[in-house]
Enzyme design. Structure first.
Site, PDB file in Angstrom:
ATOM      1  N   VAL A  41       2.294  -6.618  -3.324  1.00  0.00           N
ATOM      2  CA  VAL A  41       3.629  -6.293  -2.837  1.00  0.00           C
ATOM      3  C   VAL A  41       4.423  -7.599  -2.708  1.00  0.00           C
ATOM      4  CG1 VAL A  41       4.876  -5.288  -0.879  1.00  0.00           C
ATOM      5  CG2 VAL A  41       2.663  -4.342  -1.555  1.00  0.00           C
ATOM      6  N   CYS A  42       5.613  -7.623  -3.257  1.00  0.00           N
ATOM      7  CA  CYS A  42       6.441  -8.841  -3.209  1.00  0.00           C
ATOM      8  C   CYS A  42       6.835  -9.161  -1.769  1.00  0.00           C
ATOM      9  CB  CYS A  42       7.693  -8.676  -4.048  1.00  0.00           C
ATOM     10  SG  CYS A  42       8.890 -10.001  -3.776  1.00  0.00           S
ATOM     11  N   VAL A  43       6.539 -10.363  -1.330  1.00  0.00           N
ATOM     12  CA  VAL A  43       6.765 -10.730   0.074  1.00  0.00           C
ATOM     13  C   VAL A  43       8.250 -10.690   0.456  1.00  0.00           C
ATOM     14  CG1 VAL A  43       6.687 -13.225  -0.446  1.00  0.00           C
ATOM     15  CG2 VAL A  43       6.308 -12.442   1.879  1.00  0.00           C
TER      16      VAL A  43
END
Lengths: 102, 130, 138
Positions: free
Chosen positions: B77-79
């Site tokens: 998941v993209c931070v």
């Protein structure tokens, strides 16, 4: 190089289907998924566009999406190949690259 | 083949995550390797363990989580996208001074570089979105 | 380090106007990261994506951050291939002069500023697109 293009919007909703067709090079394939499967039905205002495109590209439509929307396979434009998810996977690996039109 | 997957839409609102799930299941069945599934844009919403759909509906987050467990798929998941949308793991919650975290098991939070790496290392990168 | 040796052609296709959705902004973020990975990056602006480069964007009234100035950093990130679909511009009654200038500085020519922007036809674009390894559309 051969490219698989996937489109997921109805041509009645926006211009993505038309943009994809106008930027596809010959020997490319287009796979219509989700709401874009509406594109491959006979007797719509886009039928001619698809028929013309069939001269230059291979066109596919995802069967589970047609069925989910109650679209009869008998009314799919001739020349359009109806495929399942496994063939979707094959199409992505058989082409050199994939462009998902979002 | 090694396949990379990018998901740009959240669950339920749009079919994208469902299509991606069906695609990934078919790819595994055909013997392909899923190098990574990267969640970006509203796609990060697929990772919240707080999602509680009705009993008779599919649980998309759980389906991803189970795929990760059964097949060792890397769910990233993209931070930056996740922070904007309130998807936090324990570390991120602490760092941002929040009293709760909500990242489902099987997902991990990392940077956009993981998407670029998936593009570099996979034979094909396929996007699902709106 | 051996992994870093792989250089692929990444193309980012921008087809949406900015602010109405977050796609333009989050696309730009991936573009800059990809460039930081030393990949061969190109950007396409087609359909409503051409509006992303409009001059004089002022977002004060909508309460959102104006990120249009970030495009001018592309040259610093060594992104030198920006393609604008001529037909999309024309369909919208726009010309290149409505868009911001994007340049990079050529060290070999005494830091002369050179334009990043290539105005291309659909058939040229189609050709360029077909030669990419990874295409991401936002």
């Amino acid at each position: 190089m051969s490219m698989l293009h996937t489109v997921n919007k109805s041509p009645f909703e926006n211009s993505t289907v038309l943009s994809c067709i106008s930027l596809c090079s010959k020997n490319s394939s287009i796979l219509f998924i989700e709401d874009a499967v509406i594109s491959v039905m006979k007797s719509t205002k886009f039928t001619d566009v698809i028929n013309n495109s069939l001269k230059d590209f291979k066109i596919y439509a995802l069967k589970p999406d047609l069925e989910a929307r109650g679209l009869s396979l008998d009314n799919v434009i001739e020349g359009v190949k109806v495929v399942g998810y496994e063939e979707f996977v094959d199409l992505t690996t058989e082409h050199d690259s994939v462009q998902s039109w979002l | 083949m090694k396949l990379g997957i990018l998901i740009n839409e959240g669950p339920y609102q749009h079919q994208a995550s469902d299509t991606a799930l069906q695609y990934v299941k078919a790819a595994i069945k055909k013997g392909h390797e899923i190098y990574r599934v990267f969640f970006y844009n509203d796609g990060v919403n697929n990772a919240t363990k707080l999602s509680s759909p009705p009993q008779d509906d599919r649980n998309i987050t759980k389906e991803w989580s189970m795929l990760a467990k059964d097949h060792g798929i890397d769910l990233v998941v993209c931070v930056a996208a996740a922070q904007r949308r309130g998807i936090l793991d324990k570390d991120e919650a602490k760092r941002n001074g929040k009293d709760a975290d909500n990242l489902e098991e099987g997902f991990r939070i990392s940077g956009l570089g993981q998407l670029v790496e998936a593009g570099i290392q996979s034979d094909r990168l396929i996007t699902f979105g709106d | 380090m051996s992994e870093q040796a792989i250089i692929k052609k990444f193309m980012y296709v921008n087809r949406k106007s900015p602010y109405g959705t977050i796609y333009a902004l989050e696309s730009l973020e991936v573009v800059l990261i990809t460039a930081a990975f030393d990949q061969d990056v190109s950007l396409v602006f087609t359909d409503d994506g051409v509006y992303q480069l409009m001059k004089n964007q002022n977002t004060e009234g909508i309460g959102m951050k104006n990120f249009s100035a970030t495009y001018s950093a592309l040259g610093d990130y060594e992104v030198k291939k920006v393609y604008i679909d001529k037909e999309s511009l024309e369909e919208r009654g726009l010309s290149l002069s409505d868009l911001q200038e994007l340049v990079w500085e050529d060290e070999d020519e005494d830091y002369a500023e050179k334009s990043l922007i290539n105005l291309v036809s659909r058939s040229e674009l189609s050709e360029i697109m077909n030669n990419q390894d990874v295409v991401l559309s936002f």
